[in-house]
Enzyme design. Sequence first.
Site, PDB file in Angstrom:
ATOM      1  N   VAL A  27      45.634  39.765  38.174  1.00 55.04           N
ATOM      2  CA  VAL A  27      46.820  40.549  38.520  1.00 55.04           C
ATOM      3  C   VAL A  27      46.992  41.807  37.664  1.00 55.04           C
ATOM      4  O   VAL A  27      47.727  42.722  38.050  1.00 55.04           O
ATOM      5  CB  VAL A  27      48.083  39.663  38.410  1.00 55.04           C
ATOM      6  CG1 VAL A  27      48.456  39.424  36.949  1.00 55.04           C
ATOM      7  CG2 VAL A  27      49.255  40.254  39.177  1.00 55.04           C
ATOM      8  N   TYR A  28      46.314  41.894  36.539  1.00 58.52           N
ATOM      9  CA  TYR A  28      46.485  43.061  35.670  1.00 58.52           C
ATOM     10  C   TYR A  28      45.992  44.321  36.395  1.00 58.52           C
ATOM     11  O   TYR A  28      44.811  44.435  36.736  1.00 58.52           O
ATOM     12  CB  TYR A  28      45.735  42.893  34.355  1.00 58.52           C
ATOM     13  CG  TYR A  28      46.241  41.787  33.459  1.00 58.52           C
ATOM     14  CD1 TYR A  28      47.495  41.205  33.653  1.00 58.52           C
ATOM     15  CD2 TYR A  28      45.472  41.314  32.402  1.00 58.52           C
ATOM     16  CE1 TYR A  28      47.958  40.194  32.832  1.00 58.52           C
ATOM     17  CE2 TYR A  28      45.932  40.301  31.571  1.00 58.52           C
ATOM     18  CZ  TYR A  28      47.171  39.742  31.803  1.00 58.52           C
ATOM     19  OH  TYR A  28      47.624  38.735  30.975  1.00 58.52           O
ATOM     20  N   SER A  29      46.916  45.251  36.603  1.00 60.61           N
ATOM     21  CA  SER A  29      46.611  46.497  37.315  1.00 60.61           C
ATOM     22  C   SER A  29      45.938  46.218  38.667  1.00 60.61           C
ATOM     23  O   SER A  29      45.034  46.949  39.089  1.00 60.61           O
ATOM     24  CB  SER A  29      45.716  47.415  36.465  1.00 60.61           C
ATOM     25  OG  SER A  29      46.365  47.732  35.253  1.00 60.61           O
TER      26      SER A  29
END
Length: 293
Positions: A27-29
């Site tokens: 989910v990061y960036s």
Amino acid sequence: MLDEEQSRLIIKKALELGINFFDTANVYSDGTSEEILGRALKDYANRDEMVLATKVYNRMHEGPNGAGLSRKAIMSEIDKSLKRLGTDYVDLYQIHRWDYHTPIEETMEALHDVVKAGKARYIGASAMYTWQFQKALYVAEKNGWTRFVSMQNHLNLIYREEEREMLPLCKEEKIGVIPYSPLASGRLTRDWTVSTHRSETDQIQKSKYDGTTEADHLVVERVAAIAGKHGVPRIHIALAWLLQKEPITAPIIGATKISHLEDAVGALSITLTAQEITFLEEPYTPHPIIGFN
């Protein structure tokens, strides 16, 4: 957030400093973090010497199967993460949060199958109640499935609620602990009156710590006092405290500057006395539980 060019400089410096554990999440960036990290490690590192970790749970696309820890979601997201990372396997595949809508038996069996398929070497968990973690460990043991080997939880000098149950369980079960937010989003490393762009705009940080600022103030002052005594930056003291606490393996640090890495590594040279640890811990008051959803 940093662009790829800036990120590669920091990743390369981390490797030069001897860091070999890199933690990210799908989910990061929206997956870009995995892509940048994967390309950098391919160019700069020996894959066999790297410990590469990512996570699954948070929403990646619309629809009922776009988030969570169902078998369908896990099997889909591990393949997408591996593609973005440019590798055949991750060393540590972590569930980012507890899924209240999926039976833990389904989740643990799916994670076991990911390991058996060679797509992950180990599995870990993050940010949950101790009874939930214990239930997952029990379900895995009962069925002969792969057990969690790590817990990535919220722990620092101004948030120590994990000491009540989670840390004793991890010590008993020989679970590695890799706490996030070890510097309390920077609050442990600067004067209380100093504001930064992040402290003014980071809503996650505000939700974590704004409600307990009065109680936390004295702890931060004591970090400054011990740092002054040793003649080192405050980050050294905040991280040294974590590194000396059982059963912590290694804190997860977030770096957006080369100096952040260098300061963090410098904490390895600090050994706090029992009296200093007591001095740092004494002002702490119980906090509301945060970070589980």
